[in-house]
Design an enzyme around this catalytic site. Structure first.
Site, PDB file in Angstrom:
ATOM      1  N   LYS A  43       0.837  -1.213   0.000  1.00  0.00           N
ATOM      2  CA  LYS A  43       0.000   0.000   0.000  1.00  0.00           C
ATOM      3  C   LYS A  43       0.869   1.260   0.000  1.00  0.00           C
ATOM      4  CE  LYS A  43      -0.409   0.124   5.033  1.00  0.00           C
ATOM      5  NZ  LYS A  43      -1.216  -0.281   6.180  1.00  0.00           N
ATOM      6  N   TYR A 273      15.526  31.172   5.665  1.00  0.00           N
ATOM      7  CA  TYR A 273      14.326  31.868   6.153  1.00  0.00           C
ATOM      8  C   TYR A 273      14.366  32.036   7.665  1.00  0.00           C
ATOM      9  CZ  TYR A 273      11.788  31.207   1.726  1.00  0.00           C
ATOM     10  OH  TYR A 273      11.370  31.253   0.434  1.00  0.00           O
TER      11      TYR A 273
HETATM   12  C1  LIG Z   1      -0.521  -1.278   6.865  1.00  0.00           C
HETATM   13  C2  LIG Z   1      -1.146  -2.544   7.283  1.00  0.00           C
HETATM   14  C3  LIG Z   1      -0.369  -3.666   7.579  1.00  0.00           C
HETATM   15  C4  LIG Z   1       1.155  -3.620   7.620  1.00  0.00           C
HETATM   16  O1  LIG Z   1       1.577  -2.950   8.776  1.00  0.00           O
HETATM   17  P1  LIG Z   1       3.133  -2.831   9.110  1.00  0.00           P
HETATM   18  O2  LIG Z   1       3.200  -2.213  10.438  1.00  0.00           O
HETATM   19  O3  LIG Z   1       3.723  -1.971   8.062  1.00  0.00           O
HETATM   20  O4  LIG Z   1       3.685  -4.203   9.061  1.00  0.00           O
HETATM   21  C5  LIG Z   1      -1.010  -4.846   7.860  1.00  0.00           C
HETATM   22  N1  LIG Z   1      -2.372  -4.915   7.859  1.00  0.00           N
HETATM   23  C6  LIG Z   1      -3.140  -3.848   7.595  1.00  0.00           C
HETATM   24  C7  LIG Z   1      -4.609  -3.997   7.619  1.00  0.00           C
HETATM   25  C8  LIG Z   1      -2.556  -2.638   7.316  1.00  0.00           C
HETATM   26  O5  LIG Z   1      -3.331  -1.571   7.054  1.00  0.00           O
END
Ligand SMILES: *Cc1c(COP(=O)(O)O)cnc(C)c1O
Length: 383
Positions: A43, A273
């Site tokens: 993702k 800045y």
């Molecule tokens: C993002 C996510 C994961 C992975 O989490 P990590 O901490 O990166 O291992 C697993 N399950 C779901 C439903 C997630 O949204």
């Protein structure tokens, strides 16, 4: 080592070490052992690392499942020709049921109307659509409340074209040993929900709960599939609790740039800045063409550091949108065009995303996710 030279564009780039990604995937497999599938969580463009390139490498490593946040992210993988099973953690939105069916994107389901829409789309297509039902066991976010799981299981029986292939939950604090009781409660609620689904005649093929932290720290919560994200990208120091065995995980991303301008700065002059930095001596300062629009957080103003010629050099003044200043007074032989590492490893030295995150007051995921689209990704791989 390949470098970003082609095209002659702005010399700020992110190197993605696909061999490190593959090694991390194998390490997760080793840790969880046989009989537990490892879903590659891709993702958010693979936490900023580039989902398609990462997916192709995980494909070569034998990954069978990919996790994405949305059907759109799943579609990107399909368009790149990837045929793995794809689970959309966020389910789907109105009008996307047909897309899920057509592209074989398995949605996570947590509302009855979603299951009904998918049922209708699957019926029209003449197929049976697999779904994974998410149970909220304590995260309080997506998912059917655990104490309403039995009723949900019963309602789903009425939908003849939807097949509950998996049941899942997500832990709120698997990385906090002080909250292990909470994690145990979540696990217990999940097991009860799974039993209820079975009683209602759902043949669950997959039961999965574990993110990175749970996969490493809670073996009892691995079910028959784990969903690691962070550890695949070598992010673990602010992700995993302290473990008896230090995990051997390698950073995957490095962000690099080049010195665009070198200049003398005299004592008493200020930089950037807000004049937030004042030179207390004669200095040599390098201008680097990367700033907060690239994801180099403004919170690193006067606090971050870079690597040049085997030396750590501090960020001075405010990080601006497109430019950052680095004090290179102590960098022997520094020259215009020198390579600068803002994140990741350079030779013996390293600036881990976890350290950058700590300095910036966030977590490593936000650092790698935040490296923006303006920064070209350059994949490296020997294997
Ligand atoms: C993002 C996510 C994961 C992975 O989490 P990590 O901490 O990166 O291992 C697993 N399950 C779901 C439903 C997630 O949204």
């Amino acid at each position: 080592m390949s470098e970003f030279e082609s095209g002659g564009g702005r010399p700020t780039w992110a190197e993605i070490d696909l061999d490190a990604l593959a090694a991390n995937f194998r390490e997760v497999r080793r840790v969880v052992g046989g009989g537990v599938r490892v879903m590659g969580v891709l993702k958010a463009d693979a936490y900023g690392h580039g989902a398609v390139a990462c997916a192709r490498r995980l494909d070569a490593e034998g990954a069978e499942w990919f996790g994405v946040a949305t059907p759109e992210e799943g579609l990107e993988l399909r368009r790149a020709g990837l045929g793995q099973r794809v689970l959309s953690f966020g389910g789907f939105w109105e009008g996307q049921a047909e897309l899920c069916v057509r592209e074989r994107i398995v949605p996570v389901v947590y509302r009855l109307d979603m299951a009904e829409a998918l049922d209708a789309a699957a019926r029209t297509a003449g197929v049976s659509a697999p779904v994974h039902v998410k149970v909220d066991t304590g995260m309080g976010r997506l998912g059917v409340r655990h104490d309403e799981a039995a009723e949900f299981a019963s309602r789903l029986r009425a939908l003849s074209h939807v097949r509950v292939e998996g049941l899942m939950t997500h832990f709120a604090a698997a990385d906090e040993p002080g909250r292990d009781c909470f994690t145990e409660d979540q696990l217990k609620r999940f097991r009860e929900a799974a039993a209820a689904f079975r009683e209602h005649g759902h043949a669950l093929v997959y039961e999965h709960m574990a993110n990175s932290a749970a996969a490493f720290a809670h073996p009892e919560a691995r079910g028959n599939m784990v969903r690691p994200g962070g550890v695949l990208y070598g992010l673990w120091r602010d992700v995993l609790p302290t473990l008896a065995e230090k995990p051997s995980l390698l950073p995957v991303m490095a962000v690099r740039s080049r010195v665009t301008l070198l200049k003398r700065v005299h004592r008493g002059e200020t930089l950037g800045y807000g004049c937030s930095f004042e030179a207390s001596r004669e200095m040599l300062v390098a201008t680097i063409p990367a700033g907060y629009h690239d994801g180099y957080a403004r919170a690193l103003s006067n606090r971050g550091r870079a690597i040049l010629r085997g030396t750590y050099a501090p960020v001075v003044g405010r990080v601006s949108m497109d430019l950052t200043l680095v004090d290179v007074t102590g960098v022997r032989g520094v020259e215009l065009g020198d390579r600068v590492t803002l994140l990741g490893t350079d030779g013996e030295l390293s600036i881990p995303a976890e350290d950058v995150a700590k300095t910036a007051g966030t977590i490593s995921y936000e650092i790698t996710c935040g490296i923006s689209a303006r920064v070209p990704r350059l994949q490296r791989s020997k294997g």
